[in-house]
Design a protein around this motif. Structure first.
Motif, PDB file in Angstrom:
ATOM      1  N   SER A 419      26.729 107.242 -21.080  1.00  0.00           N
ATOM      2  CA  SER A 419      27.156 108.282 -20.104  1.00  0.00           C
ATOM      3  C   SER A 419      26.360 109.213 -19.370  1.00  0.00           C
ATOM      4  O   SER A 419      25.680 109.960 -20.075  1.00  0.00           O
ATOM      5  N   VAL A 420      25.950 108.817 -18.095  1.00  0.00           N
ATOM      6  CA  VAL A 420      24.996 109.599 -17.265  1.00  0.00           C
ATOM      7  C   VAL A 420      25.642 110.999 -17.276  1.00  0.00           C
ATOM      8  O   VAL A 420      24.959 111.901 -16.938  1.00  0.00           O
ATOM      9  N   LYS A 421      26.902 111.117 -17.266  1.00  0.00           N
ATOM     10  CA  LYS A 421      27.615 112.605 -17.015  1.00  0.00           C
ATOM     11  C   LYS A 421      27.321 113.217 -18.292  1.00  0.00           C
ATOM     12  O   LYS A 421      27.465 114.565 -18.116  1.00  0.00           O
ATOM     13  N   ASN A 422      27.005 112.774 -19.562  1.00  0.00           N
ATOM     14  CA  ASN A 422      26.927 113.683 -20.558  1.00  0.00           C
ATOM     15  C   ASN A 422      25.306 113.751 -20.936  1.00  0.00           C
ATOM     16  O   ASN A 422      25.043 114.224 -22.126  1.00  0.00           O
ATOM     17  N   ILE A 480      24.943 108.883  -4.932  1.00  0.00           N
ATOM     18  CA  ILE A 480      25.694 109.119  -6.189  1.00  0.00           C
ATOM     19  C   ILE A 480      25.498 107.689  -6.816  1.00  0.00           C
ATOM     20  O   ILE A 480      25.241 107.710  -8.011  1.00  0.00           O
ATOM     21  N   ASP A 484      24.267 107.667 -10.498  1.00  0.00           N
ATOM     22  CA  ASP A 484      25.250 107.238 -11.320  1.00  0.00           C
ATOM     23  C   ASP A 484      24.685 105.575 -12.264  1.00  0.00           C
ATOM     24  O   ASP A 484      24.959 105.668 -13.376  1.00  0.00           O
ATOM     25  N   TRP A 487      19.619 105.629 -11.963  1.00  0.00           N
ATOM     26  CA  TRP A 487      18.711 106.647 -12.821  1.00  0.00           C
ATOM     27  C   TRP A 487      18.247 105.786 -14.190  1.00  0.00           C
ATOM     28  O   TRP A 487      17.349 105.932 -14.684  1.00  0.00           O
ATOM     29  N   THR A 545      35.524 105.004  -6.624  1.00  0.00           N
ATOM     30  CA  THR A 545      35.709 106.213  -6.040  1.00  0.00           C
ATOM     31  C   THR A 545      35.264 106.429  -4.871  1.00  0.00           C
ATOM     32  O   THR A 545      34.232 105.786  -4.272  1.00  0.00           O
ATOM     33  N   LYS A 556      37.486 119.305  -7.131  1.00  0.00           N
ATOM     34  CA  LYS A 556      36.786 118.116  -7.295  1.00  0.00           C
ATOM     35  C   LYS A 556      35.478 118.096  -6.424  1.00  0.00           C
ATOM     36  O   LYS A 556      34.850 116.793  -6.095  1.00  0.00           O
ATOM     37  N   ASP A 558      31.616 118.527  -6.404  1.00  0.00           N
ATOM     38  CA  ASP A 558      30.102 118.772  -7.210  1.00  0.00           C
ATOM     39  C   ASP A 558      29.056 119.366  -6.345  1.00  0.00           C
ATOM     40  O   ASP A 558      28.409 118.956  -5.500  1.00  0.00           O
ATOM     41  N   TYR A 560      26.321 120.494  -7.288  1.00  0.00           N
ATOM     42  CA  TYR A 560      24.875 120.048  -7.652  1.00  0.00           C
ATOM     43  C   TYR A 560      24.425 119.038  -7.066  1.00  0.00           C
ATOM     44  O   TYR A 560      23.222 119.099  -6.119  1.00  0.00           O
TER      45      TYR A 560
END
Length: 745
Positions: A419-422, A480, A484, A487, A545, A556, A558, A560
């Motif tokens: 998970s790139v979110k974490n 994105i 997502d 990366w 999304t 909602k 971001d 960053y």
């Protein structure tokens, strides 16, 4: 009374010559009961009576106020004479409705809701008006949503609410028989919104209130509404129509279970104790102390849980089964000093049983979970993937798995859905190096005789610009996708380094903000190590999304990445609010091909949650049908090298609400979506009358026990030589013995 007099004036003196029509425009909200009880439904009716019926009932029905108003307000409500009732009744040529411009969307007096829930369902309001007021012709004279006062040209939120309202109007016409003959957007320009002032905007044209000449600019919603008018609605798009066709021979049809059900409880046949059956008194088995039978070796048939799971998989008719190993349980200390041999044997048995029924095991070495990221505690405790020691520990763990399971497993995933979110950038850096080292380990030491393939599986949901006409939104969507997916994908499948978009963006953020996000650099040797460390591109895809550049909803947004997450409210959604957008999968597959070439692609997981009370499982049936059809379009129309498709998930026990098998009262029951998926597998896609027949050669069954012989070719050659020499020797001995016998005779 004033309205009625004007209507009669027009009707008597102007209509014959002008041939026009006249009505009154009434504002309304829509209300739904908090709970479906008779009392709450009556309260909803009362709410509509007090707001809309107050004027609509006298004009469209009988010239008098609603009964609910009469009974609640008694003497406060004026009385009409019979003559006035007759004069007011039917003084409208059509029903002019305003929805959303004034009364709706949190502007209604709370007392008028009668403790029920306000809703934005225009379709239900139209149906109610149609039923309540004898099917009048309806003209929607005002309807809109609003956006933040800071939003300029890219008003995506406004677009999708506008789309929803117009789509609901169309449904009311086509499916509910409501006679709607016109629709008007509110409003043309941004303006002063009464008590909300300039904090919101409703216009199709942006007004710069700070400029001297109040400069106007068309928003994205203008283009959307213009296209909609040109098409007169929402005609089916050719690219969204299902196609007929089939997938290639050898296409992998699979199912996913994050972690298989592991039950290593010893079978009764492994108990070496001796028992006596007390047939006269207790009727039970009594253990005889000090007496034991000879112990036997464990066999795969001792694991009852394996037989059940394999039989359920056979019912699906899948060719592949994807699951993840538990690193934290196989090597609890993170190294080879302590090995859970029982669990390893269980995995060996599971894989061999799958092969026995012609199902290919697809095995991930590691999949992150919430607790300790599914790492051994000793590694999780000291930095997890932030620590470079985890890299080497993963390599040793992989070596052990290849050695222990490689005879049965030919389809490996190093890491499943990291998970790139974490992930921090340092953790991602180490994770990429660990993957590459494991790939090279397999390539150099195991591939030659195990003859398998290995890669990484990335989660890849599609990202679509919220405003299709906006260059800014397209730039955000591209950014994105790189953060997502690119990366981790670009170093492996691309140039060996991180996407340039990432480096440029982080450099910009670090220079203007207090952020200090450091994206590590690879050495030239590390780039060579990582680049090309794949045999295929494995991706998990669940939804799509929308992203925009205009800040609209702080929750909602971001900061960053400077991106606003949005949602098309006309899309189908699951109970967990995941959007069902089949065309997103096709766009993703085309994107992967355009960036990384004609790489073999596997959709390793694709699924949706359901409401466990829904008997017919309709949403998942629709989801599977349409997502697979979009995958077929990618294969046949876009020439994507698609090699396989896996549904997520196997059963509700291990993945609640996602399974093709429900699990209730210790019983597995197939859902309708399982039968539908099995039918698609049987047809290898969606063949039509004109689809040419595909003749596939029969696959030769694999031999999991042949590894012993493949790795001992020299020994086999020697044994073969000895055997041939022995046969020749016996032949000569027999031959010369017979000659000697003849000579003596």
């Amino acid at each position: 009374q004033a309205h009625a007099k004007v209507w009669h004036l027009y009707n008597d003196h102007f209509r014959p010559a002008q041939r026009g029509k006249v009505s009154i425009a009434l504002s309304s909200h829509w209300i739904k009961p908090q709970r479906m009880t008779e009392k709450n439904i009556k309260e909803c009716q009362k709410s509509l009576d007090f707001v809309l019926g107050w004027f609509a009932k006298p004009i469209f029905i009988d010239g008098d106020y609603p009964e609910s108003m009469r009974s609640n307000l008694s003497s406060l409500l004026p009385e009409f004479t019979e003559a006035e009732k007759k004069y007011i009744k039917r003084t409208a040529d059509f029903f002019a409705l305003s929805f959303g411009a004034t009364l709706s969307f949190q502007l209604l007096d709370s007392h008028m809701k009668f403790q029920q829930l306000e809703s934005i369902s225009l379709r239900q309001l139209l149906y109610w008006i149609n039923s309540e007021y004898n099917n009048p012709q309806i003209f929607i004279v005002e309807n809109s949503w609003f956006v933040s006062g800071t939003t300029k040209k890219d008003d995506a939120k406004y677009i999708y609410y506008l789309k929803k309202f117009i789509m609901e109007t169309l449904k009311a016409i086509r499916y509910d028989g409501v006679n709607v003959f016109g629709y008007t957007v509110w409003s043309l320009l941004d303006g002063f919104e009464w008590h909300r002032g300039y904090s919101i905007r409703r216009g199709l044209f942006y007004v710069d209130f700070q400029s001297h000449d109040k400069k106007l600019m068309p928003k994205s919603s203008v283009l959307f509404y213009q296209k909609l008018i040109e098409k007169n609605g929402f005609p089916p798009l050719p690219e969204n129509q299902p196609i007929e066709g089939i997938f290639p021979c050898g296409f992998a049809w699979g199912i996913v279970d994050n972690y298989i059900q592991v039950d290593t409880t010893p079978a009764q046949f492994l108990d070496s104790s001796v028992y006596v059956w007390d047939v006269h008194q207790t009727k039970k088995l009594i253990k005889v102390d000090g007496v034991y039978a000879s112990k036997r070796k464990r066999h795969c048939v001792d694991f009852a849980a394996i037989r059940l799971q394999v039989s359920l998989l056979q019912e699906m008719h899948v060719t592949h089964f994807h699951f993840s190993l538990k690193w934290s349980l196989i090597l609890p200390l993170g190294n080879l000093s302590l090995i859970n041999h029982t669990l390893v044997h269980y995995y060996q048995c599971f894989a061999s049983e799958l092969l026995r029924v012609n199902i290919t095991p697809v095995v991930a070495l590691w999949q992150p979970m919430i607790e300790n990221q599914e790492l051994p505690v000793s590694l999780a405790k000291y930095g997890a993937w932030e620590n470079t020691e985890t890299v080497q520990a993963f390599v040793e763990y992989a070596r052990f798995c290849f050695t222990s399971l490689g005879d049965h497993v030919k389809f490996w995933i190093t890491m499943n859905e990291p998970s790139v979110k974490n992930l921090t950038y340092t953790a991602g850096h180490n994770l990429l190096k660990a993957h590459a080292k494991v790939w090279h380990l397999y390539d150099k030491e195991f591939r030659r005789y195990q003859k398998g393939k290995i890669s990484i599986a990335l989660q890849a949901d599609w990202v679509e610009p919220a405003c299709p006409f906006s260059r800014n939104d397209q730039e955000v969507a591209d950014r994105i996708l790189e953060f997502d997916i690119g990366w981790l994908a670009e170093p492996i499948f691309g140039n060996g380094d991180y996407p340039e978009v990432m480096r440029a963006w982080l450099h910009r953020r670090n220079s203007v903000d207090l952020y200090n996000f450091h994206l590590p650099y690879f050495s030239e040797d590390e780039k060579k190590l990582i680049q090309g460390s794949f045999d295929f591109f494995a991706l998990s895809h669940y939804t799509t999304t929308l992203v925009g550049s205009e800040k609209e909803d702080a929750v909602k947004y971001d900061h960053y990445l400077e991106v606003q997450m949005l949602n098309d409210i006309t899309w189908l959604h699951s109970p967990s609010r995941a959007a069902v957008v089949p065309w997103g999968l096709r766009k993703l597959l085309k994107w992967v091909k355009s960036k990384y070439g004609n790489v073999p692609i596997y959709v390793m997981a694709n699924g949706i949650d359901d409401d466990q009370n829904m008997v017919h499982d309709k949403l998942r049936v629709y989801y599977i049908q349409n997502y697979i059809n979009e995958a077929l379009k990618a294969y046949t129309l876009d020439d994507v090298n698609l090699q396989g498709y896996f549904v997520y998930s196997f059963n509700d026990k291990t993945a609640p609400k996602y399974g093709l098998y429900s699990y209730v009262a210790n019983q597995y029951e197939p859902k309708p979506s399982l039968k539908h998926y099995r039918e698609i597998i049987g047809n290898n896609g969606f063949p039509g009358p004109e689809t040419p027949e595909l003749l596939c050669p029969e696959e030769v069954a694999s031999c999991p026990d042949c590894h012993f012989f493949r790795t001992r070719k020299s020994l086999l050659a020697f044994i073969s030589f000895v055997f041939v020499a022995f046969i020749v020797t016996i032949f000569f001995i027999t031959y010369y013995s017979k000659r000697v016998e003849r000579r003596y005779k």
